[in-house]
Enzyme design. Sequence first.
Site, PDB file in Angstrom:
ATOM      1  N   ARG A  83       0.854  -1.215  -0.053  1.00 11.72           N
ATOM      2  CA  ARG A  83      -0.068   0.043   0.011  1.00 11.72           C
ATOM      3  C   ARG A  83       0.914   1.230   0.112  1.00 11.72           C
ATOM      4  NH1 ARG A  83      -4.988  -1.168   4.253  1.00 11.72           N
ATOM      5  NH2 ARG A  83      -5.613  -3.344   3.500  1.00 11.72           N
ATOM      6  N   ARG A  93      -5.508  12.557  -7.145  1.00  2.35           N
ATOM      7  CA  ARG A  93      -6.524  11.513  -7.088  1.00  2.35           C
ATOM      8  C   ARG A  93      -7.744  11.949  -7.665  1.00  2.35           C
ATOM      9  NH1 ARG A  93     -10.536   8.711  -5.700  1.00  2.35           N
ATOM     10  NH2 ARG A  93     -10.570   6.627  -4.777  1.00  2.35           N
ATOM     11  N   ASP A 138      -6.291  -2.643  -8.143  1.00  6.21           N
ATOM     12  CA  ASP A 138      -7.015  -3.110  -6.985  1.00  6.21           C
ATOM     13  C   ASP A 138      -7.273  -4.647  -7.275  1.00  6.21           C
ATOM     14  OD1 ASP A 138      -8.151  -2.184  -4.443  1.00  6.21           O
ATOM     15  OD2 ASP A 138      -9.284  -3.759  -4.826  1.00  6.21           O
ATOM     16  N   ARG A 171      -3.101   6.129  -0.651  1.00  9.67           N
ATOM     17  CA  ARG A 171      -2.932   6.069   0.806  1.00  9.67           C
ATOM     18  C   ARG A 171      -2.502   7.457   1.163  1.00  9.67           C
ATOM     19  NH1 ARG A 171      -4.222   1.678  -0.503  1.00  9.67           N
ATOM     20  NH2 ARG A 171      -5.673  -0.041   0.690  1.00  9.67           N
ATOM     21  N   TYR A 227     -15.090 -11.125  -0.759  1.00 12.62           N
ATOM     22  CA  TYR A 227     -15.712 -10.259  -1.102  1.00 12.62           C
ATOM     23  C   TYR A 227     -16.724 -10.497  -1.917  1.00 12.62           C
ATOM     24  CZ  TYR A 227     -11.843  -7.214   0.698  1.00 12.62           C
ATOM     25  OH  TYR A 227     -11.120  -6.427   1.603  1.00 12.62           O
TER      26      TYR A 227
HETATM   27  O1  CP3 Z   1      -0.047   0.523  -3.019  1.00 16.80           O
HETATM   28  C1  CP3 Z   1      -0.359  -0.558  -3.191  1.00 16.80           C
HETATM   29  O2  CP3 Z   1      -0.505  -1.433  -2.557  1.00 16.80           O
HETATM   30  C2  CP3 Z   1      -0.988  -0.648  -4.703  1.00 16.80           C
HETATM   31  C3  CP3 Z   1      -2.081  -0.511  -4.857  1.00 16.80           C
HETATM   32  C4  CP3 Z   1      -3.085  -1.646  -4.261  1.00 16.80           C
HETATM   33  C5  CP3 Z   1      -4.464  -1.093  -4.110  1.00 16.80           C
HETATM   34  N1  CP3 Z   1      -5.240  -2.151  -3.694  1.00 16.80           N
HETATM   35  C6  CP3 Z   1      -4.905   0.255  -4.303  1.00 16.80           C
HETATM   36  C7  CP3 Z   1      -5.860   0.849  -3.261  1.00 16.80           C
HETATM   37  C8  CP3 Z   1      -3.195  -2.851  -3.926  1.00 16.80           C
HETATM   38  C9  CP3 Z   1      -2.003  -3.874  -4.199  1.00 16.80           C
HETATM   39  C10 CP3 Z   1      -4.277  -3.231  -3.410  1.00 16.80           C
HETATM   40  C11 CP3 Z   1      -4.477  -4.617  -3.045  1.00 16.80           C
HETATM   41  C12 CP3 Z   1      -5.776  -4.843  -2.406  1.00 16.80           C
HETATM   42  N2  CP3 Z   1      -7.026  -4.238  -2.516  1.00 16.80           N
HETATM   43  C13 CP3 Z   1      -5.715  -5.741  -1.425  1.00 16.80           C
HETATM   44  C14 CP3 Z   1      -4.909  -6.579  -1.010  1.00 16.80           C
HETATM   45  C15 CP3 Z   1      -3.755  -5.921  -0.086  1.00 16.80           C
HETATM   46  C16 CP3 Z   1      -3.988  -5.661   1.276  1.00 16.80           C
HETATM   47  O3  CP3 Z   1      -3.916  -4.562   1.662  1.00 16.80           O
HETATM   48  O4  CP3 Z   1      -4.421  -6.490   2.019  1.00 16.80           O
HETATM   49  C17 CP3 Z   1      -7.183  -5.695  -0.692  1.00 16.80           C
HETATM   50  C18 CP3 Z   1      -7.775  -6.704   0.615  1.00 16.80           C
HETATM   51  C19 CP3 Z   1      -7.910  -4.830  -1.558  1.00 16.80           C
HETATM   52  C20 CP3 Z   1      -9.201  -4.533  -1.321  1.00 16.80           C
HETATM   53  C21 CP3 Z   1      -9.348  -3.140  -0.810  1.00 16.80           C
HETATM   54  N3  CP3 Z   1      -9.438  -1.917  -1.809  1.00 16.80           N
HETATM   55  C22 CP3 Z   1      -9.337  -2.541   0.380  1.00 16.80           C
HETATM   56  C23 CP3 Z   1      -9.378  -3.298   1.639  1.00 16.80           C
HETATM   57  C24 CP3 Z   1      -9.399  -1.135   0.380  1.00 16.80           C
HETATM   58  C25 CP3 Z   1      -9.391  -0.164   1.320  1.00 16.80           C
HETATM   59  C26 CP3 Z   1     -10.319   0.533   1.869  1.00 16.80           C
HETATM   60  C27 CP3 Z   1      -9.974   2.096   2.438  1.00 16.80           C
HETATM   61  O5  CP3 Z   1     -10.232   2.950   1.751  1.00 16.80           O
HETATM   62  O6  CP3 Z   1      -9.620   1.787   3.482  1.00 16.80           O
HETATM   63  C28 CP3 Z   1      -9.332  -0.730  -0.926  1.00 16.80           C
HETATM   64  C29 CP3 Z   1      -9.192   0.485  -1.636  1.00 16.80           C
HETATM   65  C30 CP3 Z   1      -8.067   0.727  -2.069  1.00 16.80           C
HETATM   66  N4  CP3 Z   1      -7.136   0.126  -2.867  1.00 16.80           N
HETATM   67  C31 CP3 Z   1      -7.130   2.195  -1.847  1.00 16.80           C
HETATM   68  C32 CP3 Z   1      -5.955   2.191  -2.782  1.00 16.80           C
HETATM   69  C33 CP3 Z   1      -5.008   3.038  -2.894  1.00 16.80           C
HETATM   70  C34 CP3 Z   1      -7.786   3.220  -1.040  1.00 16.80           C
HETATM   71  C35 CP3 Z   1      -7.775   4.659  -1.426  1.00 16.80           C
HETATM   72  C36 CP3 Z   1      -8.560   5.172  -2.272  1.00 16.80           C
HETATM   73  O7  CP3 Z   1      -9.736   4.984  -2.505  1.00 16.80           O
HETATM   74  O8  CP3 Z   1      -8.074   6.212  -3.042  1.00 16.80           O
END
Ligand code: CP3
Length: 352
Positions: A27, A40, A76, A31, A151
């Site tokens: 991540r 973004r 994602d 973030r 999911y």
């Molecule tokens: O920086 C990185 O890791 C690269 C990009 C990446 C994202 N998601 C972008 C993202 C990666 C590798 C993921 C994988 C992902 N997505 C996982 C596996 C990794 C882990 O963290 O366990 C999972 C479980 C997801 C599903 C998901 N997508 C979650 C749980 C969330 C978080 C919700 C939140 O906002 O807290 C997301 C949204 C997400 N994916 C964001 C980003 C940068 C959040 C910010 C946004 O919407 O801009």
Amino acid sequence: MPVHTDDPFLRACRRQPSSRVPVWFMRQAGRSLPEYRAIRGVGSILDVIRQPDLAAEITLQPVRRYGVDAAILYSDIVVPVEAVGFGVDVVPGVGPVVREPFAGKADLGRLRTLEPEADIPYVLEAVHLVTAELDVPLIGFAGAPFTVASYLIEGGPSRTYARTKALMHADPSTWTALLDVLADMALASLRAQVAAGASAVQLFDSWAGALAPDDYAALVLPASRRIFAGLEDLGVPRIHFGVGTGELLGLMSDAGPDVVGVDWRVPLDVARTRIKPTQAVQGNLDPALCFAPWEVLESATRQVLAQGAGPGHVFNLGHGVMPDTDPGLLERVVEVVHAAPGPVDAPPIGDG
Ligand code: CP3
């Protein structure tokens, strides 16, 4: 720019000695970075991912800021299922949300094989754009079948995975068919990312730690194993990661990755005893320590380096960067890791 053959990240993944311990952060893209928030915009992350220029820029931001040894593609784990029309969105602050959750056999018809060039061209275009500029390896990734299935079945984040476990046991043939199609999708996506220029891949089974080992072994491991086997001919390092997987590390190592990701709950020297001597470890600084005083974070960083010592350690957090993390602290963590001496020589295989 081509990635150098003596690249520290790729060498560590292969348990070869290198000049330094490589580091990247799960991540790291998106973030906590202000430069991310600046470009973004609002709305779903899926809309951002569909714009390759923007996704490429966001992928590069943490490499410039932190000086990390690898980039991870900004995308994602739900992108492939969304691309075949399952009806998934990613809600800021929540995560993936499914409009009509997977409830049984009939819903298998809503999934199909992924054709990356046609279904996710924007992901492959982002890989091309990133690798044209990058001088460190790009890590491609996919969600593992269990975590993506959770999911689809729960409809969103869950604490118990009760529906997922109910389906798994009530209708094992549908469960197996679901995991098989998700494994095919992950494999197609990962192979396409490598063909487009990714130098390594990570399979995220983030929530597998919710499972009892016997259930993981019987109902999840075969699908994940098929993904790793299906990548072998590509010759790129394959990383397998989940949270809370201390009791599953041996099984996750049996799935056949080159590198096993470890969260902060298991010291890396202990983790090494649970996996194969041919495999490397990745991890495992507790991401919450970024909110403790710097002295605490620094000494925890050194402890992870000491416990991971030896060839085949990729430094990382035990899970992702938390949204409010001060990026300046992660820069300092990278400095500490890079100042540490690299592993000198590999012990003979079978010795550890
Ligand atoms: O920086 C990185 O890791 C690269 C990009 C990446 C994202 N998601 C972008 C993202 C990666 C590798 C993921 C994988 C992902 N997505 C996982 C596996 C990794 C882990 O963290 O366990 C999972 C479980 C997801 C599903 C998901 N997508 C979650 C749980 C969330 C978080 C919700 C939140 O906002 O807290 C997301 C949204 C997400 N994916 C964001 C980003 C940068 C959040 C910010 C946004 O919407 O801009």
